[in-house]
Write an enzyme that holds these catalytic residues in place. Sequence first.
Site, PDB file in Angstrom:
ATOM      1  N   ARG A   4       0.842  -1.212   0.000  1.00  0.00           N
ATOM      2  CA  ARG A   4       0.000   0.000   0.000  1.00  0.00           C
ATOM      3  C   ARG A   4       0.875   1.259   0.000  1.00  0.00           C
ATOM      4  O   ARG A   4       0.466   2.299  -0.493  1.00  0.00           O
ATOM      5  CB  ARG A   4      -0.905   0.027   1.249  1.00  0.00           C
ATOM      6  N   ARG A  18      10.074   5.770  -2.443  1.00  0.00           N
ATOM      7  CA  ARG A  18      10.438   6.806  -3.419  1.00  0.00           C
ATOM      8  C   ARG A  18      11.909   7.187  -3.314  1.00  0.00           C
ATOM      9  O   ARG A  18      12.438   7.304  -2.204  1.00  0.00           O
ATOM     10  CB  ARG A  18       9.595   8.065  -3.190  1.00  0.00           C
ATOM     11  N   ARG A  58      -9.520  -5.929  13.149  1.00  0.00           N
ATOM     12  CA  ARG A  58      -8.938  -5.035  14.146  1.00  0.00           C
ATOM     13  C   ARG A  58      -9.913  -3.900  14.367  1.00  0.00           C
ATOM     14  O   ARG A  58     -10.538  -3.384  13.429  1.00  0.00           O
ATOM     15  CB  ARG A  58      -7.594  -4.467  13.662  1.00  0.00           C
ATOM     16  N   ARG A  89      -0.787   6.085  15.947  1.00  0.00           N
ATOM     17  CA  ARG A  89      -0.686   7.424  15.370  1.00  0.00           C
ATOM     18  C   ARG A  89      -1.510   8.423  16.147  1.00  0.00           C
ATOM     19  O   ARG A  89      -2.420   8.055  16.906  1.00  0.00           O
ATOM     20  CB  ARG A  89      -1.095   7.417  13.890  1.00  0.00           C
ATOM     21  N   GLU A 106      -4.523   7.067  18.516  1.00  0.00           N
ATOM     22  CA  GLU A 106      -5.236   5.903  17.957  1.00  0.00           C
ATOM     23  C   GLU A 106      -4.493   4.617  18.302  1.00  0.00           C
ATOM     24  O   GLU A 106      -3.318   4.476  17.981  1.00  0.00           O
ATOM     25  CB  GLU A 106      -5.303   6.115  16.440  1.00  0.00           C
ATOM     26  N   TYR A 150      -9.567  -5.289   2.547  1.00  0.00           N
ATOM     27  CA  TYR A 150      -9.010  -4.000   3.004  1.00  0.00           C
ATOM     28  C   TYR A 150      -8.987  -3.063   1.794  1.00  0.00           C
ATOM     29  O   TYR A 150      -8.005  -3.007   1.068  1.00  0.00           O
ATOM     30  CB  TYR A 150      -7.603  -4.284   3.529  1.00  0.00           C
ATOM     31  N   ASP A 187      -9.959   0.869   0.016  1.00  0.00           N
ATOM     32  CA  ASP A 187     -10.102   2.299   0.289  1.00  0.00           C
ATOM     33  C   ASP A 187     -11.456   2.814  -0.194  1.00  0.00           C
ATOM     34  O   ASP A 187     -12.171   2.131  -0.933  1.00  0.00           O
ATOM     35  CB  ASP A 187      -8.971   3.063  -0.407  1.00  0.00           C
TER      36      ASP A 187
HETATM   37  N1  UDP Z   1       2.690   0.824   8.120  1.00  0.00           N
HETATM   38  C1  UDP Z   1       3.800   0.739   8.926  1.00  0.00           C
HETATM   39  N2  UDP Z   1       4.325   1.900   9.435  1.00  0.00           N
HETATM   40  C2  UDP Z   1       3.764   3.104   9.204  1.00  0.00           C
HETATM   41  C3  UDP Z   1       2.639   3.178   8.375  1.00  0.00           C
HETATM   42  C4  UDP Z   1       2.111   2.009   7.849  1.00  0.00           C
HETATM   43  O1  UDP Z   1       4.307  -0.332   9.195  1.00  0.00           O
HETATM   44  O2  UDP Z   1       4.273   4.110   9.737  1.00  0.00           O
HETATM   45  C5  UDP Z   1       2.131  -0.453   7.597  1.00  0.00           C
HETATM   46  C6  UDP Z   1       1.079  -1.023   8.529  1.00  0.00           C
HETATM   47  O3  UDP Z   1       1.145  -2.420   8.505  1.00  0.00           O
HETATM   48  C7  UDP Z   1      -0.207  -0.514   7.904  1.00  0.00           C
HETATM   49  C8  UDP Z   1       0.129  -0.599   6.425  1.00  0.00           C
HETATM   50  O4  UDP Z   1       1.503  -0.226   6.344  1.00  0.00           O
HETATM   51  O5  UDP Z   1      -1.318  -1.314   8.258  1.00  0.00           O
HETATM   52  C9  UDP Z   1      -0.712   0.280   5.537  1.00  0.00           C
HETATM   53  O6  UDP Z   1      -0.621   1.619   5.977  1.00  0.00           O
HETATM   54  P1  UDP Z   1      -1.749   2.685   5.633  1.00  0.00           P
HETATM   55  O7  UDP Z   1      -1.249   4.020   5.988  1.00  0.00           O
HETATM   56  O8  UDP Z   1      -2.217   2.466   4.245  1.00  0.00           O
HETATM   57  O9  UDP Z   1      -2.914   2.265   6.652  1.00  0.00           O
HETATM   58  P2  UDP Z   1      -4.340   2.938   7.016  1.00  0.00           P
HETATM   59  O10 UDP Z   1      -4.215   4.430   6.891  1.00  0.00           O
HETATM   60  O11 UDP Z   1      -5.331   2.297   6.056  1.00  0.00           O
HETATM   61  O12 UDP Z   1      -4.555   2.493   8.424  1.00  0.00           O
END
Ligand code: UDP
Length: 382
Positions: free
Chosen positions: A172, A176, A248, A278, A299, A347, A349
């Site tokens: 996901r 870069r 979850r 986060r 969160e 999962y 979007d």
């Molecule tokens: N992820 C991670 N570290 C981060 C951000 C994301 O390991 O700082 C991993 C984590 O497993 C997460 C996945 O990447 O579930 C997808 O992140 P995304 O930001 O797409 O998750 P969402 O915003 O849908 O919760």
Amino acid sequence: MSKGIVVVGAGFSGAVIARQLAEAGLCVTVTESRDHVGGNCHTSRDAHSGILLHNHGPHIFHTGDRQVWDYVNRFAVFQPYRHAVRTTVAENVYSLPVNLQTINQFFGTAMRSDEARDFIASQSIDIPNPTNFEEAALASIGPALYEAFFRGYTLKQWGCPPTDIPAAVFRRLPLRFNYDDSYFDHPYIGMPENGYTALIETVLDHPLIHLHLNQHMSKADLASYDHAFWTGPLDGFFEHQFGRLGYRSLRFDEFRERGDWLGCAVMNFGDEAVPYTRITEHKHLAPWERHDASVLYAETAIDCGPNDVPYYPTRRLDQRDLLVRYVEAAEATIKKTFVGRLGTYRYIDMDVTIREAMDTAAAYLSAKSDGTRPPVFSVHPL
Ligand code: UDP
């Protein structure tokens, strides 16, 4: 007497299907167990400050699908929005997704793009066909970046070892070799000016749509309808008769500050020792508004118990057999279509949800006119 079509759940999936069918001239009943529409995209105004809150965590609208973008813009004014995320790891703040800034800061280097590309290639582990999150990460970025930015966060987020999580979850996030710090690569990104709940209320505002809030529907309640679209959890439809699929859930601990507290909309916390994943400072998700006050959510991901809100289908590799049983049970139903993130246990979007809902409504209409069986799933879960 037949009661026409029912859509269970008034999130994006349910609202878009109802709208598409209503615009085709069909009468649609929409039921929603909560006292508002919007599902887990729900937004509301904070009573004290007027700040627009993303009650179920930050939702940023982003898509590469021009039709979906045009569709949502029919129902809301979208404000330009740029999503940049930072992550705190071992008392340093980095850019995320991993970009050239992240790489140079983490390794204490000043590499150019091609140098960094070669360097990361030298770090990565040769795993020809990664089958899980950890393998996908090690094959892409190598152990050091994986350990710092992904392992701890993913353990907290999913509550299980990253080897139990599908490789697609790692993919996901882009990698870069430039200084682009935008979280998403999509060409169309924006925020509905008055939030997602107002947008979805407008989608549902049609003379042929009859919305009933605070109404729980069970499998038995649906029998008298010509067709039912189910957007709730797949296993919930069957009252968990084979056991519970893993989800979850999230806990949001709200706190209030003044001024600009975080400096960005979303700060991730990669360290396993920090319990939350986060922090969101909501007013930064609506940068066209001005507020002195600030509302923040820390969160924390938790296991989803019977009374918790399911957010993320875990799709753990060891639960595949259970999922197969529910898929077979769904395929044995009549006059039902399972739709969306919870209905197909995927999962996905918001933009994908909308695309699939539009396509499902179209498939239903064409099956109805051909006299064939409408699809059981918007997209097959397996
Ligand atoms: N992820 C991670 N570290 C981060 C951000 C994301 O390991 O700082 C991993 C984590 O497993 C997460 C996945 O990447 O579930 C997808 O992140 P995304 O930001 O797409 O998750 P969402 O915003 O849908 O919760």
